[in-house]
Design a protein around this motif. Sequence first.
Motif, PDB file in Angstrom:
ATOM      1  N   ALA A  81       0.817  -1.216   0.000  1.00  0.00           N
ATOM      2  CA  ALA A  81       0.000   0.000   0.000  1.00  0.00           C
ATOM      3  C   ALA A  81       0.851   1.266   0.000  1.00  0.00           C
ATOM      4  CB  ALA A  81      -0.943  -0.003   1.201  1.00  0.00           C
ATOM      5  N   GLU A  82       1.996   1.224   0.675  1.00  0.00           N
ATOM      6  CA  GLU A  82       2.855   2.408   0.710  1.00  0.00           C
ATOM      7  C   GLU A  82       3.323   2.759  -0.692  1.00  0.00           C
ATOM      8  OE1 GLU A  82       5.314   3.259   3.782  1.00  0.00           O
ATOM      9  OE2 GLU A  82       3.821   2.612   5.227  1.00  0.00           O
ATOM     10  N   LYS A  83       3.645   1.746  -1.501  1.00  0.00           N
ATOM     11  CA  LYS A  83       4.051   2.020  -2.881  1.00  0.00           C
ATOM     12  C   LYS A  83       2.841   2.420  -3.722  1.00  0.00           C
ATOM     13  CE  LYS A  83       6.100  -1.850  -3.754  1.00  0.00           C
ATOM     14  NZ  LYS A  83       6.830  -2.921  -4.389  1.00  0.00           N
ATOM     15  N   ARG A  84       1.737   1.727  -3.539  1.00  0.00           N
ATOM     16  CA  ARG A  84       0.555   1.923  -4.384  1.00  0.00           C
ATOM     17  C   ARG A  84      -0.117   3.271  -4.163  1.00  0.00           C
ATOM     18  NH1 ARG A  84      -3.577   2.688  -6.886  1.00  0.00           N
ATOM     19  NH2 ARG A  84      -5.214   1.233  -7.424  1.00  0.00           N
ATOM     20  N   PHE A  85      -0.337   3.640  -2.916  1.00  0.00           N
ATOM     21  CA  PHE A  85      -1.116   4.834  -2.631  1.00  0.00           C
ATOM     22  C   PHE A  85      -0.276   6.094  -2.546  1.00  0.00           C
ATOM     23  CE2 PHE A  85      -3.950   1.524  -0.758  1.00  0.00           C
ATOM     24  CZ  PHE A  85      -4.931   1.631  -1.723  1.00  0.00           C
TER      25      PHE A  85
END
Length: 184
Positions: A81-85
């Motif tokens: 999620a840290e990379k995605r969002f």
Amino acid sequence: MNQRKPHVPKYRRHSQQNYGFVEYKGERTPFAGRFNSPESLAQYHEFVAKIQRDRQPALGPATPMEIISVAELCGRFMYFAEKRFSAGGKRGELQQMRLAVDHLVTWGRFGGMRVVDFTPLRLAEYRDGLANRRRKPLKDAPEQERPTLRRSYVNSMVSRVKAIFRWAVANELAPVDTWRALTT
């Protein structure tokens, strides 16, 4: 999303001395033996494998879905999620996902539970635990006078937990039956 494949250095031949080598990050690494010899090719494959191991995230080896815990699942999801969002400018959603994970693992005390044991009844416990929590006071109000969390907020947190399990199924960290049961 359009991502470039990671660069794998090409196995090359030194034209005058007939040995194999690669150029990686500006450095030339020669291999023992003649070009295309078994020992030279083995060293090249070890070199490429080392590069690929170094590129892997520090999550450790994959855990079979029967023994993975909810806390470990949430940790892996948050890495994703840290990379995605954060790349898409959705910092608010990333913050809400962190809160959902925090509610699930810390406050809900489901972190030590196996993923396969997280049933719809556990999701209902999570939901009820959130619904009974009190909001932070705006002023110095006593605990009993503070209102509980809004239903829309509680439902959005439950949806985020379901999304975590949907991601887990897509990445083969949880069985499909677990996620299907949570969506009923």
